[in-house]
Design a protein around this motif. Structure first.
Motif, PDB file in Angstrom:
ATOM      1  N   ARG A  64      -6.121   3.695  36.076  1.00 29.46           N
ATOM      2  CA  ARG A  64      -7.197   4.616  36.433  1.00 29.46           C
ATOM      3  C   ARG A  64      -8.027   4.050  37.588  1.00 29.46           C
ATOM      4  O   ARG A  64      -7.889   2.874  37.934  1.00 29.46           O
ATOM      5  N   VAL A  65      -8.865   4.891  38.171  1.00 28.69           N
ATOM      6  CA  VAL A  65      -9.714   4.462  39.274  1.00 28.69           C
ATOM      7  C   VAL A  65     -10.588   3.283  38.827  1.00 28.69           C
ATOM      8  O   VAL A  65     -11.102   3.264  37.708  1.00 28.69           O
ATOM      9  N   ILE A 246       6.538  -0.685  47.043  1.00 25.47           N
ATOM     10  CA  ILE A 246       5.475  -0.617  46.038  1.00 25.47           C
ATOM     11  C   ILE A 246       4.846   0.766  46.089  1.00 25.47           C
ATOM     12  O   ILE A 246       4.502   1.266  47.167  1.00 25.47           O
ATOM     13  N   ILE A 247       4.718   1.387  44.931  1.00 21.73           N
ATOM     14  CA  ILE A 247       4.154   2.734  44.839  1.00 21.73           C
ATOM     15  C   ILE A 247       2.826   2.636  44.102  1.00 21.73           C
ATOM     16  O   ILE A 247       2.780   2.404  42.890  1.00 21.73           O
ATOM     17  N   ASP A 248       1.755   2.766  44.851  1.00 18.82           N
ATOM     18  CA  ASP A 248       0.394   2.677  44.296  1.00 18.82           C
ATOM     19  C   ASP A 248      -0.094   4.097  44.044  1.00 18.82           C
ATOM     20  O   ASP A 248      -0.322   4.860  44.979  1.00 18.82           O
ATOM     21  N   THR A 249      -0.251   4.461  42.783  1.00 17.15           N
ATOM     22  CA  THR A 249      -0.531   5.856  42.418  1.00 17.15           C
ATOM     23  C   THR A 249      -2.023   6.123  42.300  1.00 17.15           C
ATOM     24  O   THR A 249      -2.797   5.238  41.914  1.00 17.15           O
ATOM     25  N   PRO A 250      -2.450   7.361  42.600  1.00 13.82           N
ATOM     26  CA  PRO A 250      -3.855   7.730  42.432  1.00 13.82           C
ATOM     27  C   PRO A 250      -4.217   8.081  40.999  1.00 13.82           C
ATOM     28  O   PRO A 250      -5.357   8.377  40.696  1.00 13.82           O
ATOM     29  N   GLY A 251      -3.224   8.083  40.103  1.00 11.82           N
ATOM     30  CA  GLY A 251      -3.479   8.467  38.711  1.00 11.82           C
ATOM     31  C   GLY A 251      -2.605   9.635  38.319  1.00 11.82           C
ATOM     32  O   GLY A 251      -2.053  10.332  39.157  1.00 11.82           O
ATOM     33  N   MET A 252      -2.470   9.851  36.998  1.00 17.43           N
ATOM     34  CA  MET A 252      -1.571  10.904  36.520  1.00 17.43           C
ATOM     35  C   MET A 252      -2.313  12.175  36.137  1.00 17.43           C
ATOM     36  O   MET A 252      -1.706  13.149  35.738  1.00 17.43           O
ATOM     37  N   ASN A 253      -3.636  12.172  36.225  1.00 13.14           N
ATOM     38  CA  ASN A 253      -4.410  13.394  35.994  1.00 13.14           C
ATOM     39  C   ASN A 253      -5.028  13.817  37.318  1.00 13.14           C
ATOM     40  O   ASN A 253      -6.240  13.950  37.454  1.00 13.14           O
ATOM     41  N   ASP A 254      -4.178  13.987  38.302  1.00 13.77           N
ATOM     42  CA  ASP A 254      -4.619  14.228  39.668  1.00 13.77           C
ATOM     43  C   ASP A 254      -5.179  15.639  39.807  1.00 13.77           C
ATOM     44  O   ASP A 254      -4.544  16.602  39.379  1.00 13.77           O
ATOM     45  N   PRO A 255      -6.368  15.790  40.417  1.00  6.83           N
ATOM     46  CA  PRO A 255      -6.914  17.134  40.634  1.00  6.83           C
ATOM     47  C   PRO A 255      -6.055  17.979  41.568  1.00  6.83           C
ATOM     48  O   PRO A 255      -6.160  19.191  41.575  1.00  6.83           O
ATOM     49  N   VAL A 256      -5.210  17.326  42.398  1.00  7.99           N
ATOM     50  CA  VAL A 256      -4.357  18.058  43.330  1.00  7.99           C
ATOM     51  C   VAL A 256      -2.941  18.087  42.770  1.00  7.99           C
ATOM     52  O   VAL A 256      -2.264  17.063  42.705  1.00  7.99           O
ATOM     53  N   SER A 277      -4.821  -2.241  33.479  1.00  7.03           N
ATOM     54  CA  SER A 277      -5.922  -1.742  32.648  1.00  7.03           C
ATOM     55  C   SER A 277      -6.990  -2.828  32.540  1.00  7.03           C
ATOM     56  O   SER A 277      -6.669  -3.990  32.273  1.00  7.03           O
ATOM     57  N   PRO A 278      -8.271  -2.496  32.767  1.00  7.61           N
ATOM     58  CA  PRO A 278      -9.330  -3.514  32.724  1.00  7.61           C
ATOM     59  C   PRO A 278      -9.417  -4.178  31.352  1.00  7.61           C
ATOM     60  O   PRO A 278      -9.371  -3.496  30.322  1.00  7.61           O
ATOM     61  N   ALA A 279      -9.543  -5.499  31.342  1.00 12.47           N
ATOM     62  CA  ALA A 279      -9.600  -6.237  30.078  1.00 12.47           C
ATOM     63  C   ALA A 279     -10.763  -5.778  29.206  1.00 12.47           C
ATOM     64  O   ALA A 279     -10.674  -5.799  27.979  1.00 12.47           O
ATOM     65  N   GLY A 280     -11.850  -5.333  29.835  1.00 11.88           N
ATOM     66  CA  GLY A 280     -13.013  -4.899  29.066  1.00 11.88           C
ATOM     67  C   GLY A 280     -12.844  -3.552  28.401  1.00 11.88           C
ATOM     68  O   GLY A 280     -13.572  -3.213  27.471  1.00 11.88           O
ATOM     69  N   GLN A 281     -11.895  -2.745  28.882  1.00 17.78           N
ATOM     70  CA  GLN A 281     -11.627  -1.415  28.313  1.00 17.78           C
ATOM     71  C   GLN A 281     -10.112  -1.241  28.255  1.00 17.78           C
ATOM     72  O   GLN A 281      -9.549  -0.323  28.831  1.00 17.78           O
ATOM     73  N   PHE A 282      -9.473  -2.144  27.552  1.00 13.61           N
ATOM     74  CA  PHE A 282      -8.015  -2.271  27.635  1.00 13.61           C
ATOM     75  C   PHE A 282      -7.288  -1.142  26.905  1.00 13.61           C
ATOM     76  O   PHE A 282      -7.616  -0.817  25.762  1.00 13.61           O
ATOM     77  N   LEU A 283      -6.316  -0.550  27.582  1.00 14.34           N
ATOM     78  CA  LEU A 283      -5.453   0.501  27.032  1.00 14.34           C
ATOM     79  C   LEU A 283      -6.262   1.639  26.410  1.00 14.34           C
ATOM     80  O   LEU A 283      -6.217   1.859  25.200  1.00 14.34           O
ATOM     81  N   ASN A 284      -6.955   2.368  27.245  1.00 14.87           N
ATOM     82  CA  ASN A 284      -7.674   3.533  26.728  1.00 14.87           C
ATOM     83  C   ASN A 284      -6.727   4.728  26.653  1.00 14.87           C
ATOM     84  O   ASN A 284      -5.527   4.635  26.916  1.00 14.87           O
ATOM     85  N   GLU A 285      -7.266   5.877  26.288  1.00 11.38           N
ATOM     86  CA  GLU A 285      -6.441   7.064  26.044  1.00 11.38           C
ATOM     87  C   GLU A 285      -5.666   7.480  27.298  1.00 11.38           C
ATOM     88  O   GLU A 285      -4.505   7.884  27.216  1.00 11.38           O
ATOM     89  N   GLN A 286      -6.295   7.346  28.462  1.00 10.40           N
ATOM     90  CA  GLN A 286      -5.634   7.729  29.707  1.00 10.40           C
ATOM     91  C   GLN A 286      -4.437   6.829  29.998  1.00 10.40           C
ATOM     92  O   GLN A 286      -3.375   7.293  30.412  1.00 10.40           O
ATOM     93  N   ASP A 287      -4.576   5.511  29.754  1.00 10.91           N
ATOM     94  CA  ASP A 287      -3.461   4.585  29.950  1.00 10.91           C
ATOM     95  C   ASP A 287      -2.287   4.949  29.041  1.00 10.91           C
ATOM     96  O   ASP A 287      -1.123   4.945  29.462  1.00 10.91           O
ATOM     97  N   LEU A 288      -2.586   5.239  27.783  1.00 10.03           N
ATOM     98  CA  LEU A 288      -1.527   5.555  26.821  1.00 10.03           C
ATOM     99  C   LEU A 288      -0.814   6.854  27.182  1.00 10.03           C
ATOM    100  O   LEU A 288       0.404   6.979  27.009  1.00 10.03           O
TER     101      LEU A 288
END
Length: 747
Positions: A64-65, A246-256, A277-288
């Motif tokens: 995620r961003v 290397i494919i750097d993605t903008p995310g899978m819930n893209d507004p476009v 995934s940030p260690a402080g918020q590891f594997l949230n719903e969006q990552d899964l």
């Protein structure tokens, strides 16, 4: 089985589905979307790319961003130099590919006219909804103010401002529309004619830094061409990129939508995908969600979990005397979370396949930690004047809490400690392993994708047959006279249905909101308790020794003679790591947002089942034999789908006096601690207020009655069936031919 046969199978089913658009168009499109049924051309292309012997090894970076993707790539490829700009929002995060080229250059794909039209359409939707919501909020505020202070003049300007603020807050939850509105405003403000952009699509440079500076114009948050940039292809003559892309993605819930489709197409070709995934918020719903999608539907065989920004977790409860012990404690905690989370997902979605089994069975081995900031500090340790504010704060925290490992007096030890936190060598080792196993990985991906896509297409075929058979049975078992009687009966029983359904519907919705309120409050209270403990860990003390003059003539004389006259005093003063407090509070906000959103989502699913249980027997009791069970079921589904699914938005900003300021001592620490305590003390009531506001919004958006919707839906379905019964022979013949053709379609 070779992929050509699978493509032919797909072509036959697509042709069959296309011929039945007027009969089952909506149902078939929904099935294709939910089950990742590719168009034949896309299916063929994905296999052709994989079988190309000279193809590059594709590496996907997903997160995620602000998850730390850019920092990781800068560390991995550019030795910590900030070459790739950091995205501020999902819209400023362009889809980026990076590979080898003879010279430093980039090619930019801008949004097409169709893309811009789509963005404008969503932007207009946002503006319309915002205007409607402003009017509704203003009307509500005026009524409330009039009731509170009858006869007192109303300050319409003040209420209008309040209504605008409330409406903006509510509409920002619709991320896709909000992002599109922001993007279109940027497009308009730029003054650029999109039709002239093609002349700006090539970027040349003599070195990485120059290329980075030029890229900021295209993907930087305030870049000149950023509003129009869709995809950037970067080429560099660096040996690290010689055989990879290397494919750097903008995310899978893209507004476009078009950019998301392109992202998915590229991810299908990946040999390995790094989930950052940030260690402080590891594997949230969006990552899964991303992990589930690319494994169960696209056949990705190798996933690597990267817990980024690990330096933020070294303080508080995870602090240890030895740095290696602290890192291992954090890794153990993250591994336990990953194993638990992935096991739950595997149990609920077994179709994710063996990829998750491999992760779960050796999660500690397959989980990497990283810190792009620490890699940057490692490479520029001797140039502190070049550090940005984040790097300065990170160094201060590390040197205060782990002085034995981070000190300017021991350069070699410090470099080694920073390198261990950056952990880039571990990521490089994974890439080296993938390089050596490229052929095997490709074979595994192809075989898995063949099996996955065949299963999906078989289910697609059976779904088409089922739809057609059910329709034939319905037409054969029904006559026009019966349908006319059902229509008349429905109309005559509108009042009976209203008496039975509307009360039951209201009771079910009231019960739903009450249970949801309790569930959300319970989860928020639990998270707040954990947050208070984490903030306590950031608080500490230190001893301060100082000298005071003794009172009296003897003290004065002793000082003059140099033989005393002073006393040393020691007092304990407060110390607090402000960055840890701020990070903890931000983590709390994110966790509350994620957890309460998940609670709402799960509750909504339960609501669907509760409504079906409550309404079905009531409808059958009133209609008896005047409508068939299938129509009742479909009509109930339509009612449930018509109930808006509201999204929870926390939106509680941190106050200005709670900004990260490094490690504070003495009076400053006391001030910061008081501000933090005040804010945390008010958080519970603020979150409760947000929950109450959300539930009132749910109540406002819920229809007051549903009996009319039900009757109208059933009447519509009866009229459609009536037209088919009027032409029974022709319609049945068509459906039976469709069934025979579908059954003849085989691999």
């Amino acid at each position: 089985m070779n992929y050509q046969k699978l493509v032919e199978f797909s072509e036959s089913l697509y042709a069959l589905a296309g011929s039945s658009q007027d009969l089952f168009g909506r149902e078939i499109e929904q099935f294709k979307r939910m089950n990742a049924i590719d168009e034949p051309q896309q299916l063929a292309q994905s296999f052709q790319v994989l079988q190309d012997q000279n193809r590059l090894m594709n590496i996907g970076i997903v997160g995620r961003v602000k998850a730390g993707k850019s920092s990781l790539l800068n560390a991995l490829i550019f030795d910590g130099e900030p070459i790739l700009p950091k995205a501020a929002t999902p819209m400023t995060a362009a889809l980026t590919t990076i590979t080898w080229g003879e010279v430093f250059h980039a090619k930019v794909e801008f949004y097409s006219e169709a893309d811009i039209k789509s963005i404008k359409f969503k932007s207009d939707q946002y503006e319309q909804r915002l205007a409607t919501r402003k009017d509704a909020c203003l009307e509500e505020l005026v009524k409330r103010r009039s009731a509170q202070t009858p006869g007192t003049p109303i300050d319409m300007q003040q209420l209008t401002q309040m209504a605008e603020k409330r409406a903006l807050t509510e509409l920002q939850r619709e991320e896709g529309l909000f992002a599109a509105n922001d993007q279109f405003k940027r497009m308009t403000a730029s003054g650029i004619n999109s039709k002239t952009l093609q002349s700006q699509s090539e970027i040349s440079a003599s070195n990485p830094k120059e290329l980075a500076q030029r890229l900021h114009d295209y993907v930087g948050a305030n870049g000149t061409y950023m509003p129009f940039t869709k995809t950037v292809h970067v080429f560099m003559p660096l040996e690290e990129l010689r055989d990879i892309c290397i494919i750097d993605t903008p995310g899978m819930n893209d507004p476009v939508q078009s950019r998301e489709e392109r992202t998915v197409e590229l991810l299908k070709t990946c040999d390995v995908v790094f989930i950052v995934s940030p260690a402080g918020q590891f594997l949230n719903e969006q990552d899964l969600e991303v992990m589930g999608r690319i494994t169960k539907k696209e056949g990705i065989q190798k996933l690597v979990l990267v817990a980024s920004q690990i330096d933020t977790q070294l303080y508080g409860s995870e602090k240890r005397a030895r740095l290696s012990d602290a890192v291992e404690a954090i890794r153990t905690q993250l591994s336990a979370r990953a194993q638990s989370t992935l096991s739950d997902m595997k149990q609920s979605s077994p179709e994710v396949g063996s990829v998750f089994d491999k992760l779960i069975s050796s999660v500690h081995h397959n989980l990497l930690h990283s810190s792009g900031l620490c890699h940057s500090l490692n490479r520029r340790l001797d140039a502190p004047e070049s550090w940005d504010s984040n790097e300065q704060v990170t160094w201060e925290n590390l040197s205060i809490d782990y002085p034995d490992y981070f000190s300017r007096d021991n350069r070699e030890l410090t470099l080694g400690s920073l390198e261990s936190l950056a952990n880039i060598h571990a990521v490089e080792a994974v890439l080296a392993e993938v390089r050596t196993e490229k052929a095997k990985i490709t074979t595994d991906i192809i075989n898995n994708r063949l099996a996955t896509k065949q299963k999906s297409l078989d289910e697609f075929k059976q779904y088409i047959i089922m739809l057609a058979k059910n329709q034939v049975l319905q037409i054969k078992s029904t006559n026009v006279g019966e349908l006319n009687e059902q229509l008349a009966s429905l109309e005559s029983k509108r009042l009976d249905l209203a008496l039975e359904l509307d009360g039951s519907f209201k009771f079910t919705m009231d019960d739903y909101r009450q249970n949801l309120r309790e569930g959300m409050r319970k989860k928020a209270s639990q998270l707040l308790r954990e947050t208070k403990l984490a903030i306590d860990d950031a608080e500490g003390s230190y001893s301060h020794t100082y000298t005071v003059d003794n009172d009296g003539a003897l003290g004065w004389l002793a000082r003059k003679l140099g033989v005393g006259g002073t006393t040393e005093k020691t007092e304990v003063r407060a110390k607090i790591i402000s960055s840890q407090v701020v990070s903890t509070l931000k983590d709390y906000m994110t966790d509350v947002q994620d957890e309460l959103s998940a609670t709402v989502s799960h509750s909504h699913q339960g609501l669907n089942e509760a409504l079906a249980r409550a309404l079905t027997p009531k409808i059958r009791g009133v209609l008896e034999h005047d409508a068939n069970p299938q129509m009742i079921k479909l009509a109930i589904l339509s009612i449930i789908q018509s109930i808006p699914k509201d999204d929870f938005d926390l939106d509680i900003p941190l106050p200005d006096d709670l900004k990260s300021k490094g490690t504070l001592k003495g009076y400053e620490a006391e001030q910061f601690k008081d501000a933090a305590d005040d804010f945390v003390g008010s958080l519970g009531s603020k979150v409760k207020t947000k929950i109450s506001s959300f539930l009132k919004q749910v109540e406002r958006n819920t229809p007051g009655t549903i009996s009319g919707t039900f009757v109208d839906e059933v009447q519509h379905r009866i009229n459609v069936l009536k037209a088919q019964v009027d032409n029974a022979a022709q319609t049945i013949d068509r459906l039976e031919r469709m069934i025979r053709k579908a059954e003849e379609v085989t691999l």
